[in-house]
Design a protein around this motif. Structure first.
Motif, mmCIF file in Angstrom:
data_model
loop_
_atom_site.group_PDB
_atom_site.id
_atom_site.type_symbol
_atom_site.label_atom_id
_atom_site.label_comp_id
_atom_site.label_asym_id
_atom_site.label_seq_id
_atom_site.Cartn_x
_atom_site.Cartn_y
_atom_site.Cartn_z
ATOM 1 N N GLY A 93 0.793 -1.224 0.000
ATOM 2 C CA GLY A 93 0.000 0.000 0.000
ATOM 3 C C GLY A 93 0.821 1.267 0.000
ATOM 4 N N ALA A 99 -0.112 -2.679 -4.013
ATOM 5 C CA ALA A 99 -1.127 -1.935 -3.262
ATOM 6 C C ALA A 99 -2.502 -2.528 -3.535
ATOM 7 C CB ALA A 99 -1.088 -0.458 -3.632
ATOM 8 N N SER A 101 -6.366 -3.760 -2.973
ATOM 9 C CA SER A 101 -7.481 -3.049 -2.349
ATOM 10 C C SER A 101 -7.723 -3.583 -0.944
ATOM 11 C CB SER A 101 -8.750 -3.235 -3.184
ATOM 12 O OG SER A 101 -9.203 -4.585 -3.084
ATOM 13 N N TYR A 107 -5.379 -4.672 5.789
ATOM 14 C CA TYR A 107 -4.462 -3.609 6.176
ATOM 15 C C TYR A 107 -4.541 -3.363 7.681
ATOM 16 C CZ TYR A 107 -3.344 -2.505 1.334
ATOM 17 O OH TYR A 107 -2.879 -2.571 0.037
ATOM 18 N N LEU A 223 1.018 8.946 -4.709
ATOM 19 C CA LEU A 223 0.773 7.581 -4.250
ATOM 20 C C LEU A 223 -0.439 7.526 -3.328
ATOM 21 C CD1 LEU A 223 4.488 6.572 -3.616
ATOM 22 C CD2 LEU A 223 3.049 5.919 -5.541
ATOM 23 N N LEU A 224 -0.589 8.533 -2.479
ATOM 24 C CA LEU A 224 -1.803 8.608 -1.653
ATOM 25 C C LEU A 224 -3.050 8.762 -2.516
ATOM 26 C CD1 LEU A 224 -0.826 10.994 1.309
ATOM 27 C CD2 LEU A 224 -1.409 8.573 1.466
ATOM 28 N N ARG A 226 -3.724 7.485 -5.401
ATOM 29 C CA ARG A 226 -4.087 6.357 -6.260
ATOM 30 C C ARG A 226 -5.500 5.870 -5.931
ATOM 31 N NH1 ARG A 226 0.936 2.395 -5.193
ATOM 32 N NH2 ARG A 226 0.665 3.325 -3.117
ATOM 33 N N ASN A 229 -6.585 4.131 -2.522
ATOM 34 C CA ASN A 229 -5.573 4.230 -1.480
ATOM 35 C C ASN A 229 -6.073 4.969 -0.238
ATOM 36 O OD1 ASN A 229 -2.753 5.476 -0.272
ATOM 37 N ND2 ASN A 229 -2.500 3.470 -1.245
ATOM 38 N N GLN A 230 -7.033 5.857 -0.384
ATOM 39 C CA GLN A 230 -7.583 6.495 0.814
ATOM 40 C C GLN A 230 -8.227 5.456 1.727
ATOM 41 O OE1 GLN A 230 -9.970 9.989 0.567
ATOM 42 N NE2 GLN A 230 -8.319 11.234 -0.286
ATOM 43 N N VAL A 232 -7.268 2.389 1.999
ATOM 44 C CA VAL A 232 -6.130 1.706 2.622
ATOM 45 C C VAL A 232 -5.667 2.485 3.851
ATOM 46 C CG1 VAL A 232 -3.678 1.151 2.319
ATOM 47 C CG2 VAL A 232 -5.332 0.562 0.524
ATOM 48 N N GLN A 233 -5.513 3.788 3.694
ATOM 49 C CA GLN A 233 -5.002 4.609 4.793
ATOM 50 C C GLN A 233 -6.022 4.712 5.932
ATOM 51 O OE1 GLN A 233 -1.918 5.086 4.628
ATOM 52 N NE2 GLN A 233 -1.737 4.578 2.456
#
Length: 330
Positions: A93, A99, A101, A107, A223-224, A226, A229-230, A232-233
């Motif tokens: 990620g 990365a 999903s 995660y 990268l954030l 992508r 990716n939000q 993921v974070q």
């Protein structure tokens, strides 16, 4: 005429030697400080890592923070690689690693630590010191507590193992998300994933903002941004709540195993403020302690200082430890 010919040949040979010598000198640094960019499969994922230094030298495993990657160590790695084997992976990620999903990968910090553990085994690391920063702390402390025999030393930079320092305004919305993982609570945290927030992490608390390269946040933000990716974070923001309950376990590891520890901490950090540094003194006897007048990403402003402190610290601690392990007669 013959003399002139001999002189011409001599000049030509001398020039050839000079060119050859210059070429050799130009390529010589690659044998010690060249950084290699590699990828290895771990449980079906591509894990990217930076590696430099002789593989028979003491190993230093560098574990990055949020929202960056091994890119945060881009200058530190060559500064240490003449004396140490330096390895810096990107977590799933992040950075150049896979990365998947949130539907395809769990995660959590437990899982990130599992991936890093498998990564070390995949590339053959059996003994190492660990540099932990931000997210790298809960990843690295899980690894150290599980395999204390593998850890030569710890280098801690703005990463908590104590509750002190996690009670400021920054943490309030995140702690609310730990208690109530609703869409509304999660949406409030999306502001932490914007370019302004990423830039703030690099620039807040520094002495001289002109010393901080904009390449940092301009590397991290795409990268954030992508797709997916939000989410993921946000999953990792929620999972961070699993770390404080493990603090007593990590503190027990400190007390029992007493890993030699170097603290190099940006004291102006608002995310992990200096209050989080002092409790380490309660449990660690072999502790070298430095508060630096900079912010969260201390390497950006004080990288040369930190590199020198690491070289001196590991030179004393790791070399001494390995001498103790040598059989009699060596």
């Amino acid at each position: 005429m013959k003399t002139l010919k001999n002189r011409t040949v001599t000049f030509f040979l001398s020039s050839l030697v000079a060119v050859t010598s210059t070429t050799a000198i130009a390529h010589e640094p690659s044998t010690s400080t060249q950084v290699f960019h590699r990828t290895v499969k771990v449980s079906g994922l591509d894990v990217f890592y930076r590696e430099a230094g002789p593989k028979d030298a003491p190993t230093l495993l560098l574990l990055h923070g949020f929202p960056t990657s091994s890119h945060m160590f881009r200058n530190l790695i060559p500064a240490l690689a003449d004396k140490f084997h330096v390895v810096a992976p990107d977590y799933p990620g992040f950075g150049n690693s896979s990365a998947p999903s949130v539907q395809d990968f769990d995660y959590t910090f437990d899982n990130l630590a599992n991936v890093v553990e498998q990564f070390t085994e995949e590339i053959g690391l059996t003994k190492y010191s660990i540099y932990v920063m931000d997210y790298g702390a809960p990843v690295g402390f899980r690894l150290a507590a599980k395999h204390p025999d593998r850890v030569d030393a710890l280098i801690i930079q703005n990463g908590n193992a104590y509750a002190e320092g996690l009670d400021n305004e920054f943490w309030k919305p995140i702690k609310a998300y730990w208690k109530s993982r609703t869409k509304a609570q999660g949406d409030q945290l999306r502001s932490f994933l914007t370019i302004d927030a990423t830039k703030w992490q690099y620039t807040h608390g520094v002495r001289d903002i002109e010393a901080i390269s904009p390449d940092t946040w301009r590397h991290d933000q795409p990268l954030l941004d992508r797709p997916g990716n939000q989410e993921v974070q946000l999953a990792l923001f929620y999972s961070y709540g699993s770390n404080p309950p493990l603090y007593p376990k990590w503190q027990k590891y400190f007390r029992k195993h007493q890993p030699p520890t170097l603290i190099v901490w940006g004291k102006n950090d608002e995310i992990f403020p200096a209050e989080g540094t002092h409790p380490y003194k309660r449990d660690l006897k072999n502790l070298e302690f430095h508060l630096l007048d900079t912010g969260h990403f201390a390497l950006e402003e004080d990288g040369a200082t930190i590199a020198t402190l690491i070289r001196n610290f590991l030179g004393r601690q790791v070399d001494a430890g390995r001498q103790e392990q040598l059989p009699l007669g060596n």
